[in-house]
Design a protein around this motif. Structure first.
Motif, PDB file in Angstrom:
ATOM      1  N   THR A 132      -7.862   4.961   6.502  1.00  0.00           N
ATOM      2  CA  THR A 132      -7.675   5.696   5.260  1.00  0.00           C
ATOM      3  C   THR A 132      -8.953   5.727   4.437  1.00  0.00           C
ATOM      4  O   THR A 132      -9.890   4.984   4.703  1.00  0.00           O
ATOM      5  N   ILE A 137       0.262   5.439   0.995  1.00  0.00           N
ATOM      6  CA  ILE A 137      -0.695   6.452   1.420  1.00  0.00           C
ATOM      7  C   ILE A 137      -0.037   7.808   1.292  1.00  0.00           C
ATOM      8  O   ILE A 137       1.095   7.995   1.742  1.00  0.00           O
ATOM      9  N   TYR A 194       0.848  -1.193   0.000  1.00  0.00           N
ATOM     10  CA  TYR A 194       0.000   0.000   0.000  1.00  0.00           C
ATOM     11  C   TYR A 194       0.877   1.234   0.000  1.00  0.00           C
ATOM     12  O   TYR A 194       2.033   1.196   0.452  1.00  0.00           O
ATOM     13  N   GLN A 250      -4.936   6.690  -2.112  1.00  0.00           N
ATOM     14  CA  GLN A 250      -5.209   6.405  -0.713  1.00  0.00           C
ATOM     15  C   GLN A 250      -4.672   7.547   0.156  1.00  0.00           C
ATOM     16  O   GLN A 250      -3.495   7.908   0.048  1.00  0.00           O
ATOM     17  N   ILE A 253     -10.208   6.265   0.135  1.00  0.00           N
ATOM     18  CA  ILE A 253      -9.739   6.320  -1.246  1.00  0.00           C
ATOM     19  C   ILE A 253     -10.423   7.512  -1.921  1.00  0.00           C
ATOM     20  O   ILE A 253     -11.633   7.659  -1.851  1.00  0.00           O
TER      21      ILE A 253
END
Lengths: 289, 67, 369
Positions: C197, C97, C95, C205, C199
């Motif tokens: 989080t 962010i 991932y 994200q 989207i």
């Protein structure tokens, strides 16, 4: 002790804090009455040029430049402090001002008809600029042309002409009465000197002019004048390459420059004789309309 | 996009990246290529320029099969 | 007329109409202070909202308009860089962010509207960080030159790899695998943040507003640097004001407790309120007052000074002292003492050489204008 000075350079103004006599003397030579001790004036930007501190400053003194508390460049040899300040002023305008499309170019005018001379160093642009400014033309800019968005109107930003290497001797011969700064030796551009434009350019410091031509000059030793008409796409792309804040202004800059290019003549010239160039500019561009 | 009146070519501003691109073809020549009426030699710089404009989604082929 | 004070600058934020009393000189001082704090565009929008923009003297107005254009361009550039990063990292498993500035911009909320920042921050898990660095390297993001000590510090002790700069465009990306240094003993599992989080519409994200606020306040109160403290405080104010509802506060308080940053939350509420008049609901006040530390008088002394606008034109008394104490406090919080001493000695050694030989004795070549 360092003092605050004020330089009134339409359309921007600077306050300069410095204690260096070299900087003060050069500013006073170049800017004349537009340079004074700051009293109540309000400047757009606060600049300062100082001698760097430490042991090294005794062996090899350096000058430091600050704009509004920021130090954008590494210090330079002390002897170049004034030239350093001039570049610092350019940097300040290029980085902050977006009310104009700013092109790295000289602008000279006859009456209110102006020609843009964008060119890389070594093209003989500044010698040409100095020559025209002393022969009946009015200097609007030497290095930074300010175009009002979506027009072909140029706002003057009168500053000294920056001459390099061999052109220094040529200019000193051509304009014995010119107001020259000290020579800054061995800069990244070689030896550099600043020359104040004639008084008539300063007096018209607030009068705009309309663009009628864009000319890319190329100095060639012993070359009789050769003129090529540039097609508009090429001329446009060359202007884009020379624009300081094009990437910030995006659509505004794009439409302004297309408009300019559509409405002016565009040439590339190869020259040796400045008289020939002046004659060509007057006959083919200024008197054309 | 702007197409210059002297027919020397067209210039484009990629709004996404802020990049400016040029192509030395007039608007009518470009549309002939995009519609498949003119086929450019693959090696030419004009063809390369058009392909890169298509890749950036700035130009869109009118009939995608032919290009 | 007198010079503008730091309080005047805060007051202009709280009630913009007070600025209408300024002399041209004071307007110019405001411009200089705000430009230095990267807050010109922020105040520009405040003056517009208050309907007084047209009444700003023309000379000062131009600088606000310049800032508006620069911010708009910054935003477009960030969105472009983010879409490039998304494309470049599309096939990776981990991932990522977007944090801080880029997160604000991507959230589409007011907090990102007038923000300029120097780098794009990304959070990922520790295991993927090397892979991510290699992958970004392929696309032209390379790490910048650092002193050997800094390089070691970054990789061994800090919570990130050295910043990566894009060779062509010059944009800087900072990849983090945690939000505070791992040696501080207070590091939070980055996954805790990864769970909070959202989207965005464009498929990026970012942290939820509660997590974003928590990160922002940790950053401000757990750091040794407060040069941009006032701007960060305004971020917090904006985040709080635009999310001032029960769910937001409950999420924020819970998350602060889970991660052990209750004190920082308390400080954030305290100083936004004291300095910017931020509206904090009563139930929140009650809740966070439990976290009031024993040395609150000391903290008040330093933060009430350090979080106000900082500029030579308007520096408050004892500002430098406050700043220095925050430096010590920040380092102290982040590192065990023996490492702290080592880090400070090396840094001090370098500064000593710099002060003796001039700041730029280490630079390899002159970067001329």
């Amino acid at each position: 002790m360092s003092d605050n000075y004020f330089i009134d350079l339409h359309p921007f103004s600077f306050s300069v804090n410095t204690a260096l006599p070299q900087v003060i003397n050069n500013l006073s030579t170049i800017y004349g009455s537009r340079f004074r001790k700051q009293s109540t004036e309000v400047a757009d930007y606060e600049l300062s040029v100082q001698k760097s501190s430490g042991i090294r400053s005794f062996i090899k003194p350096q000058a430091r430049f600050f704009c509004d508390q920021q130090e954008p460049f590494k210090p330079l040899n002390f002897q170049k402090a004034y030239a350093f300040l001039e570049w610092g002023m350019n940097w300040t305008v290029a980085g902050n001002e977006v009310q104009h499309v700013i092109i790295h170019s000289a602008v000279l005018a006859k009456g209110n008809k102006a020609i843009l001379f964008p060119a890389p160093p070594g093209s003989g642009k500044s010698t040409l600029t100095a020559y025209l400014a002393h022969n009946g033309w009015r200097l609007l800019s030497d290095e930074m042309a300010l175009i009002i968005p979506n027009t072909k109107t140029v706002e003057p930003f009168v500053r000294p002409i920056c001459l390099k290497n061999q052109s220094i001797d040529i200019a000193k011969k051509l304009f014995p009465d010119g107001k020259f700064s000290d020579i800054a030796k061995d800069t990244h551009k070689g030896d550099v000197i600043h020359l104040s434009p004639p008084e008539s350019s300063w007096e018209n410091q607030t009068n705009t002019a309309e663009l009628v031509g864009v000319v890319f000059p190329n100095y060639r030793a012993n070359q009789d004048l050769q003129v090529y008409q540039l097609d508009k796409t090429q001329a446009f792309m060359q202007l884009v390459e020379n624009a300081f804040n094009y990437s910030v202004l995006r659509e505004t800059a794009f439409s302004t420059l297309t408009k300019v290019i559509e409405n002016v003549q565009t040439f590339e010239i190869f020259h040796h004789d400045l008289d020939q160039v002046a004659a060509f500019l007057e006959q083919e561009i200024i008197d054309y309309e | 996009m702007h197409s210059f009146s002297d027919q020397s070519g067209c210039v484009f501003l990629d709004i996404h990246s802020g990049e400016t691109l040029s192509i030395l073809m007039s608007e009518s020549e470009i549309s002939k290529v995009l519609s498949g009426n003119t086929v450019l030699d693959k090696e030419t710089s004009r063809n390369i320029a058009i392909q890169s404009l298509i890749q950036k989604n700035i130009l869109v082929p009118i009939d995608s099969k032919k290009i | 007329m007198s010079n503008l004070s730091a309080d005047d600058v805060c007051q202009a934020f709280i009630s913009p109409k007070t600025a209408l009393m300024y002399t041209p000189k004071q307007w110019q001082q405001l411009v200089l202070i705000l430009r230095n704090q990267q807050l010109l565009a922020c105040y520009s929008s405040i003056f517009k909202q208050a309907g007084i923009f047209e009444r700003i003297p023309t000379q000062a107005q131009r600088h606000f308009l310049n800032a508006d254009v620069l911010v708009q361009n910054h935003k477009k550039q960030v969105l472009f860089e983010v879409s490039e990063l998304k494309r470049e990292l599309a096939n990776s498993q981990q991932y990522f962010i977007f944090l801080k500035g880029a997160g604000y911009t991507l959230s589409g909320a007011l907090v990102g509207e007038s923000r300029i920042y120097n780098d794009i921050d990304i959070l990922t898990n520790k295991e993927s960080i090397d892979d991510m660095e290699k992958r970004l390297c392929l696309f032209g993001w390379l790490s910048e030159e650092l002193t050997e000590h800094d390089e070691k510090y970054y990789r061994k002790w800090a919570h990130e790899i050295p910043p990566l700069r894009h060779g062509q465009r010059g944009t800087i990306v900072d990849v983090h695998h945690n939000i505070v240094p791992i040696i501080s003993g207070r590091h939070v599992d980055a996954d805790k943040f990864a769970k909070n989080t959202v989207i965005t519409e464009s498929g990026c994200q970012i942290l939820s507003f509660a997590a974003m606020t928590l990160h922002s306040l940790i950053h401000l109160f757990f750091n040794e640097e407060v040069k941009k403290g006032y701007r960060d405080l305004i971020d917090l104010h904006t985040l709080i004001t635009t999310n001032n509802n029960k769910v937001f506060w409950q999420d924020l308080i819970t998350l602060a407790q889970e991660t052990g940053f209750e004190l920082e939350l308390f400080l954030a509420c305290r100083y936004t309120q004291k300095i910017l008049n931020t509206e904090i609901p009563d139930f929140v006040q009650d809740e966070v007052s439990r976290f009031c530390p024993w040395n609150i008088m000391f903290l008040d002394f330093i933060y009430e000074k350090a979080l106000r606008p900082n500029h030579p034109l308007c520096q408050t008394r004892f500002y430098s002292l406050a700043e220095f104490m925050i430096l010590i406090r920040g380092h102290f919080q982040k590192m065990p003492l023996h490492i702290l001493l080592y880090h400070l000695t090396i840094k001090a050694g370098i500064s000593l050489i710099k002060s003796l030989f001039g700041k730029h004795v280490f630079t390899k070549e002159l970067d001329q204008p």
